[in-house]
Design an enzyme around this catalytic site. Structure first.
Site, mmCIF file in Angstrom:
data_model
loop_
_atom_site.group_PDB
_atom_site.id
_atom_site.type_symbol
_atom_site.label_atom_id
_atom_site.label_comp_id
_atom_site.label_asym_id
_atom_site.label_seq_id
_atom_site.Cartn_x
_atom_site.Cartn_y
_atom_site.Cartn_z
ATOM 1 N N GLY A 47 49.265 -121.668 15.449
ATOM 2 C CA GLY A 47 48.482 -121.624 15.019
ATOM 3 C C GLY A 47 47.507 -123.370 14.840
ATOM 4 O O GLY A 47 48.221 -124.086 15.930
ATOM 5 N N CYS A 79 55.864 -122.665 17.618
ATOM 6 C CA CYS A 79 54.507 -123.719 17.781
ATOM 7 C C CYS A 79 53.992 -124.369 17.212
ATOM 8 O O CYS A 79 55.202 -125.208 16.418
ATOM 9 C CB CYS A 79 53.371 -121.844 19.025
ATOM 10 S SG CYS A 79 52.253 -123.312 19.914
ATOM 11 N N HIS A 174 55.031 -118.884 22.146
ATOM 12 C CA HIS A 174 54.635 -117.416 21.122
ATOM 13 C C HIS A 174 55.319 -116.227 22.309
ATOM 14 O O HIS A 174 54.423 -115.131 22.064
ATOM 15 C CB HIS A 174 53.047 -117.733 21.747
ATOM 16 C CG HIS A 174 52.551 -118.314 21.018
ATOM 17 N ND1 HIS A 174 51.878 -118.686 19.495
ATOM 18 C CD2 HIS A 174 51.640 -119.823 21.370
ATOM 19 C CE1 HIS A 174 51.217 -119.875 19.168
ATOM 20 N NE2 HIS A 174 51.279 -120.453 20.453
ATOM 21 N N GLU A 176 54.880 -113.653 19.453
ATOM 22 C CA GLU A 176 54.040 -112.466 19.531
ATOM 23 C C GLU A 176 53.347 -112.294 20.015
ATOM 24 O O GLU A 176 52.654 -110.916 19.415
ATOM 25 C CB GLU A 176 54.017 -113.398 17.527
ATOM 26 C CG GLU A 176 52.811 -114.580 17.808
ATOM 27 C CD GLU A 176 53.667 -115.799 17.853
ATOM 28 O OE1 GLU A 176 55.360 -116.312 18.640
ATOM 29 O OE2 GLU A 176 53.075 -116.747 18.054
#
Ligand code: GLN
Length: 191
Positions: A47, A79, A174, A176
């Protein structure tokens, strides 16, 4: 069943939650200090690290999460989450703070800005090849006492992209954002 939290103040929380659910864990959205109770591990998502750091302060989670992490609660930061776990940040806000659990220097946006986002296969020790999605990713420019589990060479030298020190894990990319659960499984099988 393992109970794994996702710090749910800002960032790609849902994506981590579904990856963790895919690993067979019970997922808890962590927004207040009481949400930390009974966790076996926690993820700090990607984020915006300046926003996550700010909201950790206003939510009252900064000191309780610092305590839990210092006591050894397993943590995976991806990140922006990696930035939050680093000991030294380059290119952060002047008042930006981090947990300092990983002995690394990270350059914010060190692989380029949003427009320079890219995806590349990454070989992860003990997992195999996973898709690596880099979005305004932090670059680990210096590292000390950490285990390097994956590296990447953008054409200007080899840099770690997945590191671990004890119970703290940090990833520049990332995991995810893909359907490959390799990194989440590696993390959740460590506790
Ligand atoms: N560059 C962002 C930061 O500094 C991190 C980007 C990301 O998490 N995709 O927080």
């Amino acid at each position: 069943m393992k109970r794994v939290g996702v710090l749910a103040l800002q960032g790609d929380v849902r994506e981590h939650a579904s990856a963790l659910a895919g690993c067979g864990t019970e997922v808890v959205y962590v927004r207040t200090p009481s949400d930390l109770a009974g966790l076996d591990g926690i993820v700090i998502p990607g984020g915006e690290s300046t926003t996550i750091a700010y909201l950790l302060g206003t939510s009252g989670l900064r000191s309780s999460l610092t305590g839990a992490l210092t006591d050894g609660l397993p943590v995976l930061g991806t990140c922006a989450g990696l930035i939050m776990l680093s000991s030294t940040m380059v290119g952060g806000r002047e008042d930006q703070w981090s947990f300092g659990l990983l002995d690394i220097t990270v350059q914010r946006n060190g692989y380029g800005r949003q427009i320079a986002s890219f995806e590349t296969p990454i070989e992860v020790e003990g997992v195999g090849v996973v898709p690596g999605v880099f979005i305004r990713a932090p670059r680990i420019t210096q590292w000390g006492d950490v285990q390097v589990l994956a590296t990447y060479d953008r054409g200007d030298g080899v840099h770690p992209v997945l590191v671990r020190h004890g119970s703290a894990w940090g990833c520049s990319f990332h995991p995810e954002l893909t359907t490959n659960l390799g990194v989440h499984e590696l993390f959740t099988s460590s506790f």
